[in-house]
Write a protein that holds these residues in place. Structure first.
Motif, PDB file in Angstrom:
ATOM      1  N   ALA A  30      11.166  14.785  17.421  1.00 48.99           N
ATOM      2  CA  ALA A  30      10.698  16.167  17.550  1.00 48.99           C
ATOM      3  C   ALA A  30      11.031  16.723  18.930  1.00 48.99           C
ATOM      4  O   ALA A  30      11.453  17.890  19.057  1.00 48.99           O
ATOM      5  N   ILE A  31      10.846  15.917  19.959  1.00 55.34           N
ATOM      6  CA  ILE A  31      11.180  16.355  21.322  1.00 55.34           C
ATOM      7  C   ILE A  31      12.678  16.631  21.423  1.00 55.34           C
ATOM      8  O   ILE A  31      13.098  17.647  21.985  1.00 55.34           O
ATOM      9  N   ARG A  32      13.491  15.740  20.867  1.00 60.56           N
ATOM     10  CA  ARG A  32      14.942  15.938  20.901  1.00 60.56           C
ATOM     11  C   ARG A  32      15.324  17.246  20.215  1.00 60.56           C
ATOM     12  O   ARG A  32      16.114  18.031  20.757  1.00 60.56           O
ATOM     13  N   ASP A  33      14.767  17.495  19.037  1.00 64.49           N
ATOM     14  CA  ASP A  33      15.100  18.720  18.300  1.00 64.49           C
ATOM     15  C   ASP A  33      14.660  19.965  19.063  1.00 64.49           C
ATOM     16  O   ASP A  33      15.380  20.969  19.090  1.00 64.49           O
ATOM     17  N   ARG A  34      13.490  19.874  19.698  1.00 67.27           N
ATOM     18  CA  ARG A  34      13.014  21.027  20.493  1.00 67.27           C
ATOM     19  C   ARG A  34      13.866  21.227  21.736  1.00 67.27           C
ATOM     20  O   ARG A  34      14.077  22.367  22.167  1.00 67.27           O
ATOM     21  N   LEU A  35      14.357  20.136  22.338  1.00 66.70           N
ATOM     22  CA  LEU A  35      15.248  20.274  23.500  1.00 66.70           C
ATOM     23  C   LEU A  35      16.539  20.980  23.119  1.00 66.70           C
ATOM     24  O   LEU A  35      17.074  21.779  23.899  1.00 66.70           O
ATOM     25  N   ILE A  36      17.050  20.683  21.947  1.00 68.85           N
ATOM     26  CA  ILE A  36      18.296  21.313  21.496  1.00 68.85           C
ATOM     27  C   ILE A  36      18.065  22.789  21.194  1.00 68.85           C
ATOM     28  O   ILE A  36      18.921  23.630  21.481  1.00 68.85           O
ATOM     29  N   ASP A  37      16.880  23.131  20.672  1.00 68.78           N
ATOM     30  CA  ASP A  37      16.600  24.505  20.272  1.00 68.78           C
ATOM     31  C   ASP A  37      16.030  25.379  21.384  1.00 68.78           C
ATOM     32  O   ASP A  37      16.192  26.600  21.352  1.00 68.78           O
ATOM     33  N   ASP A  38      15.349  24.780  22.366  1.00 65.12           N
ATOM     34  CA  ASP A  38      14.558  25.575  23.296  1.00 65.12           C
ATOM     35  C   ASP A  38      14.676  25.038  24.726  1.00 65.12           C
ATOM     36  O   ASP A  38      14.394  23.869  24.975  1.00 65.12           O
ATOM     37  N   ASP A  39      15.058  25.919  25.661  1.00 68.96           N
ATOM     38  CA  ASP A  39      15.187  25.527  27.066  1.00 68.96           C
ATOM     39  C   ASP A  39      13.823  25.278  27.723  1.00 68.96           C
ATOM     40  O   ASP A  39      13.726  24.531  28.692  1.00 68.96           O
TER      41      ASP A  39
END
Length: 184
Positions: free
Chosen positions: A112-121
């Motif tokens: 989840a953290i990885r996906d949020r890092l890709i989507d959100d700065d």
């Protein structure tokens, strides 16, 4: 006349020994556990709480090819299993087979953290606040490359395999950065 020192009534407070059938079931369960141990690798065996004698017997059973010899050695392993903490071994085998719930939850959290890092700065800012010793340059590079990879994957034709190199590398970087919580 009845003797006052002798009581004919059964004493229900005393624990009864296990039945013969229960003892046989227990021995068969230990034999089955021993068979599972024989199928493990040497590295896995070293991580289990086994006596030297049991460890050697398991290795010998793994090397034995003759049918009758192997059967006898498996039964010997089952006999030696009576002296070990079988429950600890079962729990470790279960963890290896299915992973612990805590490990699974930790992996889902990292995903989840990885996906949020890709989507959100903003997630990167939060992560850097929580883990100030992070190699910012490497992490930003991985995020940038994972974003490029994701964009390129949206333009793939039918039947083409998506690229996941940087996506996986970002996960591995997070895995080394964020420690798994200790078992309680």
């Amino acid at each position: 006349m009845s003797d006052p020192n002798f009581d004919d009534a059964p004493d229900d407070d005393l624990p009864r020994p296990p039945s013969k059938s229960q003892l046989k079931r227990d021995m068969h369960a230990l034999l089955d556990l021993g068979k599972q141990l024989i199928d493990l690798s040497t590295d896995q065996l070293k991580r289990l709480p086994l006596s030297d004698r049991l460890y050697d017997a398991i290795l010998l059973a793994q090397r034995t090819n003759a049918r009758e010899g192997r059967r006898r050695q498996v039964h010997y392993v089952g006999k030696l299993m009576r002296d070990v903490d079988a429950e600890a071994i079962r729990q470790q085998l279960e963890t290896w087979a299915h992973g612990s719930r805590q490990q699974t939850a930790h992996m889902h959290r990292l995903e989840a953290i990885r996906d949020r890092l890709i989507d959100d700065d903003e997630m990167l800012t939060k992560l850097l606040n929580d883990y100030p010793s992070t190699d910012i340059t490497r992490l930003r590079t991985l995020i940038r490359e994972a974003r490029k990879e994701a964009k390129a994957n949206t333009q793939l034709l039918q039947g083409q395999s998506p690229q996941r190199k940087h996506y996986r590398a970002l996960f591995q970087a997070l895995k080394t950065l964020i420690d798994e919580p200790e078992s309680t």
